[in-house]
Motif scaffolding. Structure first.
Motif, PDB file in Angstrom:
ATOM      1  N   ALA A  16     -43.932 -21.946  18.086  1.00 44.31           N
ATOM      2  CA  ALA A  16     -44.200 -21.698  19.959  1.00 44.31           C
ATOM      3  C   ALA A  16     -42.975 -23.185  20.447  1.00 44.31           C
ATOM      4  CB  ALA A  16     -45.366 -22.121  19.864  1.00 44.31           C
ATOM      5  N   SER A  17     -42.763 -24.326  19.433  1.00 44.96           N
ATOM      6  CA  SER A  17     -42.066 -25.737  19.503  1.00 44.96           C
ATOM      7  C   SER A  17     -41.206 -25.349  19.761  1.00 44.96           C
ATOM      8  CB  SER A  17     -43.563 -26.613  19.013  1.00 44.96           C
ATOM      9  OG  SER A  17     -42.986 -26.584  17.934  1.00 44.96           O
ATOM     10  N   LEU A  18     -40.438 -24.376  19.516  1.00 43.35           N
ATOM     11  CA  LEU A  18     -38.501 -24.414  18.331  1.00 43.35           C
ATOM     12  C   LEU A  18     -38.091 -24.333  19.223  1.00 43.35           C
ATOM     13  CD1 LEU A  18     -38.787 -21.928  15.330  1.00 43.35           C
ATOM     14  CD2 LEU A  18     -38.605 -24.086  15.558  1.00 43.35           C
ATOM     15  N   GLU A  19     -36.843 -24.251  19.470  1.00 44.11           N
ATOM     16  CA  GLU A  19     -35.458 -24.742  20.375  1.00 44.11           C
ATOM     17  C   GLU A  19     -34.736 -23.698  20.077  1.00 44.11           C
ATOM     18  OE1 GLU A  19     -34.945 -26.782  23.202  1.00 44.11           O
ATOM     19  OE2 GLU A  19     -37.167 -27.975  23.078  1.00 44.11           O
ATOM     20  N   ILE A  20     -33.895 -23.367  21.130  1.00 43.05           N
ATOM     21  CA  ILE A  20     -33.422 -22.575  20.246  1.00 43.05           C
ATOM     22  C   ILE A  20     -32.934 -22.741  19.176  1.00 43.05           C
ATOM     23  CG2 ILE A  20     -31.023 -20.742  21.506  1.00 43.05           C
ATOM     24  CD1 ILE A  20     -32.792 -20.778  24.598  1.00 43.05           C
ATOM     25  N   LYS A  31     -38.998 -21.559  -5.437  1.00 49.50           N
ATOM     26  CA  LYS A  31     -37.928 -21.740  -3.749  1.00 49.50           C
ATOM     27  C   LYS A  31     -37.319 -20.362  -4.233  1.00 49.50           C
ATOM     28  CE  LYS A  31     -38.871 -26.375  -2.271  1.00 49.50           C
ATOM     29  NZ  LYS A  31     -38.529 -27.319  -1.898  1.00 49.50           N
ATOM     30  N   ASP A  32     -37.995 -19.381  -5.182  1.00 50.30           N
ATOM     31  CA  ASP A  32     -36.275 -18.255  -5.391  1.00 50.30           C
ATOM     32  C   ASP A  32     -36.906 -17.121  -4.897  1.00 50.30           C
ATOM     33  OD1 ASP A  32     -39.021 -17.650  -5.838  1.00 50.30           O
ATOM     34  OD2 ASP A  32     -38.003 -16.179  -7.628  1.00 50.30           O
ATOM     35  N   ARG A  33     -38.033 -17.436  -2.981  1.00 47.87           N
ATOM     36  CA  ARG A  33     -37.950 -15.986  -1.759  1.00 47.87           C
ATOM     37  C   ARG A  33     -38.561 -17.135  -1.102  1.00 47.87           C
ATOM     38  NH1 ARG A  33     -40.933 -14.164  -6.179  1.00 47.87           N
ATOM     39  NH2 ARG A  33     -43.068 -14.354  -5.119  1.00 47.87           N
ATOM     40  N   HIS A  34     -37.683 -16.223  -0.004  1.00 50.74           N
ATOM     41  CA  HIS A  34     -38.144 -17.085   1.361  1.00 50.74           C
ATOM     42  C   HIS A  34     -37.800 -16.374   2.857  1.00 50.74           C
ATOM     43  CE1 HIS A  34     -33.844 -17.784   2.210  1.00 50.74           C
ATOM     44  NE2 HIS A  34     -33.546 -17.694   1.081  1.00 50.74           N
ATOM     45  N   ILE A  35     -38.932 -16.811   4.047  1.00 47.26           N
ATOM     46  CA  ILE A  35     -38.409 -15.957   4.691  1.00 47.26           C
ATOM     47  C   ILE A  35     -37.831 -16.779   6.081  1.00 47.26           C
ATOM     48  CG2 ILE A  35     -39.398 -15.069   6.658  1.00 47.26           C
ATOM     49  CD1 ILE A  35     -41.647 -13.844   4.453  1.00 47.26           C
ATOM     50  N   THR A  36     -37.821 -16.819   6.743  1.00 48.96           N
ATOM     51  CA  THR A  36     -36.662 -17.491   7.554  1.00 48.96           C
ATOM     52  C   THR A  36     -36.902 -17.396   8.852  1.00 48.96           C
ATOM     53  OG1 THR A  36     -35.458 -18.640   6.175  1.00 48.96           O
ATOM     54  CG2 THR A  36     -34.591 -18.849   9.313  1.00 48.96           C
ATOM     55  N   ILE A  37     -37.879 -17.964   9.904  1.00 46.65           N
ATOM     56  CA  ILE A  37     -37.991 -17.210  11.101  1.00 46.65           C
ATOM     57  C   ILE A  37     -37.335 -18.350  12.271  1.00 46.65           C
ATOM     58  CG2 ILE A  37     -39.194 -17.035  13.687  1.00 46.65           C
ATOM     59  CD1 ILE A  37     -41.413 -16.751  10.760  1.00 46.65           C
ATOM     60  N   ARG A  38     -36.015 -17.704  12.888  1.00 47.27           N
ATOM     61  CA  ARG A  38     -35.073 -18.787  14.000  1.00 47.27           C
ATOM     62  C   ARG A  38     -35.596 -18.522  15.503  1.00 47.27           C
ATOM     63  NH1 ARG A  38     -30.985 -21.984  12.503  1.00 47.27           N
ATOM     64  NH2 ARG A  38     -30.952 -20.522  10.455  1.00 47.27           N
ATOM     65  N   ARG A  39     -35.491 -18.731  16.373  1.00 49.71           N
ATOM     66  CA  ARG A  39     -35.724 -18.542  17.596  1.00 49.71           C
ATOM     67  C   ARG A  39     -34.013 -17.931  18.258  1.00 49.71           C
ATOM     68  NH1 ARG A  39     -39.255 -18.780  21.317  1.00 49.71           N
ATOM     69  NH2 ARG A  39     -40.787 -19.252  20.235  1.00 49.71           N
ATOM     70  N   THR A  43     -37.950 -16.121  24.348  1.00 49.58           N
ATOM     71  CA  THR A  43     -39.315 -14.572  23.819  1.00 49.58           C
ATOM     72  C   THR A  43     -38.670 -14.269  22.203  1.00 49.58           C
ATOM     73  OG1 THR A  43     -38.158 -12.869  24.862  1.00 49.58           O
ATOM     74  CG2 THR A  43     -39.401 -13.973  25.914  1.00 49.58           C
ATOM     75  N   THR A  44     -37.025 -13.929  21.619  1.00 52.32           N
ATOM     76  CA  THR A  44     -36.871 -13.162  20.898  1.00 52.32           C
ATOM     77  C   THR A  44     -36.477 -13.762  19.728  1.00 52.32           C
ATOM     78  OG1 THR A  44     -35.807 -12.107  22.095  1.00 52.32           O
ATOM     79  CG2 THR A  44     -35.070 -11.754  19.707  1.00 52.32           C
ATOM     80  N   LEU A  45     -37.150 -13.381  18.419  1.00 54.97           N
ATOM     81  CA  LEU A  45     -36.960 -14.597  17.137  1.00 54.97           C
ATOM     82  C   LEU A  45     -35.896 -13.670  15.966  1.00 54.97           C
ATOM     83  CD1 LEU A  45     -40.357 -15.760  17.064  1.00 54.97           C
ATOM     84  CD2 LEU A  45     -38.803 -16.680  17.455  1.00 54.97           C
ATOM     85  N   ARG A  46     -35.602 -13.849  15.385  1.00 62.34           N
ATOM     86  CA  ARG A  46     -34.432 -13.526  14.054  1.00 62.34           C
ATOM     87  C   ARG A  46     -35.272 -13.813  13.116  1.00 62.34           C
ATOM     88  NH1 ARG A  46     -28.965 -14.681  14.722  1.00 62.34           N
ATOM     89  NH2 ARG A  46     -29.327 -12.979  16.311  1.00 62.34           N
ATOM     90  N   GLU A  58     -34.687  -8.638  14.131  1.00 56.02           N
ATOM     91  CA  GLU A  58     -35.082  -9.365  15.570  1.00 56.02           C
ATOM     92  C   GLU A  58     -36.230  -8.991  15.814  1.00 56.02           C
ATOM     93  OE1 GLU A  58     -31.895  -9.682  19.100  1.00 56.02           O
ATOM     94  OE2 GLU A  58     -30.946 -10.825  17.332  1.00 56.02           O
ATOM     95  N   LEU A  59     -37.768  -9.392  16.218  1.00 55.88           N
ATOM     96  CA  LEU A  59     -38.555  -8.879  17.358  1.00 55.88           C
ATOM     97  C   LEU A  59     -39.400  -9.847  18.252  1.00 55.88           C
ATOM     98  CD1 LEU A  59     -41.737  -9.864  15.556  1.00 55.88           C
ATOM     99  CD2 LEU A  59     -40.390 -10.553  14.483  1.00 55.88           C
ATOM    100  N   ASP A  60     -39.981  -9.596  19.026  1.00 60.71           N
ATOM    101  CA  ASP A  60     -40.135 -10.796  20.081  1.00 60.71           C
ATOM    102  C   ASP A  60     -42.060 -11.175  20.093  1.00 60.71           C
ATOM    103  OD1 ASP A  60     -38.798  -9.056  22.362  1.00 60.71           O
ATOM    104  OD2 ASP A  60     -40.435  -8.014  22.886  1.00 60.71           O
TER     105      ASP A  60
END
Length: 91
Positions: A16-20, A31-39, A43-46, A58-60
């Motif tokens: 919620a507090s991330l910048e674009i 650290k051999d598997r990871h998920i990255t969530i990027r704004r 309203t859209t995240l990758r 991508e999703l809302d």
């Protein structure tokens, strides 16, 4: 490192507090598997998965909680703790 049970609320509050173009990375202990969530925009995240499944989509933002439950079960089935870190624009 945080407990796996606290991951979803923590990620939702940080997203919620991330910048674009800023993001969060959730990784296993090794650290051999990871998920990255990027704004991407307001309203859209990758989401980028690197682990059992390699995918990018991508999703809302409002669908993030349901998607996180699925992702944690698939990518971190036996993990008790995960690493949570910030990702800058270049990474």
């Amino acid at each position: 490192m945080i407990d796996i049970n606290r991951t979803i609320p923590t990620v939702i509050s940080r997203v919620a507090s991330l910048e674009i173009l800023q993001g969060i990375r959730i990784a296993t202990f090794k650290k051999d598997r990871h998920i990255t969530i990027r704004r991407i925009n307001d309203t859209t995240l990758r989401i980028t998965r690197h682990g059992f499944t390699n995918a990018e989509y991508e999703l809302d933002e409002e669908k993030l909680k349901k998607e996180m439950k699925t992702l944690l079960k698939q990518e971190f089935p036996r993990s008790n703790k995960v690493h949570l870190s910030s990702v800058s624009q270049e990474e």
